[in-house]
Design a protein around this motif. Structure first.
Motif, short mmCIF file in Angstrom:
data_model
loop_
_atom_site.label_atom_id
_atom_site.label_comp_id
_atom_site.label_asym_id
_atom_site.label_seq_id
_atom_site.Cartn_x
_atom_site.Cartn_y
_atom_site.Cartn_z
N MET A 130 0.83 -1.20 0.00
CA MET A 130 0.00 0.00 0.00
C MET A 130 0.87 1.26 0.00
N ARG A 131 1.96 1.24 0.78
CA ARG A 131 2.86 2.39 0.83
C ARG A 131 3.51 2.63 -0.54
N THR A 132 3.89 1.56 -1.23
CA THR A 132 4.52 1.68 -2.54
C THR A 132 3.54 2.22 -3.57
N ILE A 133 2.32 1.71 -3.56
CA ILE A 133 1.31 2.17 -4.51
C ILE A 133 0.96 3.63 -4.25
N THR A 134 0.82 4.00 -2.99
CA THR A 134 0.53 5.39 -2.67
C THR A 134 1.67 6.31 -3.08
N GLY A 135 2.90 5.88 -2.83
CA GLY A 135 4.06 6.67 -3.24
C GLY A 135 4.12 6.86 -4.75
N PHE A 136 3.76 5.81 -5.49
CA PHE A 136 3.75 5.91 -6.95
C PHE A 136 2.66 6.87 -7.41
N ALA A 137 1.49 6.77 -6.78
CA ALA A 137 0.35 7.57 -7.24
C ALA A 137 0.50 9.05 -6.96
N VAL A 138 1.23 9.42 -5.90
CA VAL A 138 1.31 10.83 -5.56
C VAL A 138 2.63 11.48 -5.96
#
Length: 173
Positions: A130-138
């Motif tokens: 979740m942290r990786t996906i959020t970092g990618f998205a923002v």
């Protein structure tokens, strides 16, 4: 002369061996520190979950968490029925309303996931994902273009535009 050359070679080998040993010791120390940090993180997550569950156990008549979870489950089921049952077909055909509805559906399912993680737990791998996906998205330039599209700059420099097979602004490469 040959004897001095052999002595220099042995001294050089000993020096290289000591450098290799120092490098291995540094790598081992770094790995040990990383393992200690990961262990501390796992223990902190476990302690956090335990404290939240202990607080919930101390409040047996508090039905707020349970009510929120069941409301989210019912809402997710209703959304699934509306989308797959066909009653939301006209809503989903309009681009603006479908974007709003998709955002709402994503929000409801995200909150449901967090609520279920409270009751059933979660893994540290899921948290890291979740942290990786959020970092990618923002991160700027990964999902959106870095190019300025304001009305003050309507022209594009064709010479600076990458050729076919060049950088892809959509993926941020």
């Amino acid at each position: 002369m040959l004897e001095k050359l052999r002595e220099a070679e042995f001294a050089n080998q000993a020096l290289l061996a000591s450098y290799a040993l120092q490098q291995l010791q540094a790598e081992l120390a770094a790995q040990t520190a990383a393992d200690a940090q990961l262990t501390a993180q796992y223990q902190a997550e476990a302690t956090d979950r335990d404290s939240a569950r202990q607080l919930a156990a101390k409040q047996p008549k508090d039905l707020v968490r349970l009510s929120i979870t069941f409301a989210l489950i019912a809402g997710a089921a209703a959304l699934g029925y509306a989308v797959f049952g066909g009653s939301a077909m006209t809503l989903l055909k309009d681009p603006t309303s479908s974007l709003t509805a998709g955002t709402f559906v994503g929000y409801v399912f995200s909150e449901l996931k967090q609520s279920l993680a409270f009751w059933f737990g979660t893994t540290s791998e899921a948290t890291a994902q979740m942290r990786t996906i959020t970092g990618f998205a923002v991160s700027p330039g990964t999902v959106t273009s870095d190019m300025d599209v304001s009305p003050a700059a309507p022209t594009v420099n064709v010479a600076a535009t990458p050729a076919v097979g060049g950088a892809d602004n959509y993926r941020g490469s």
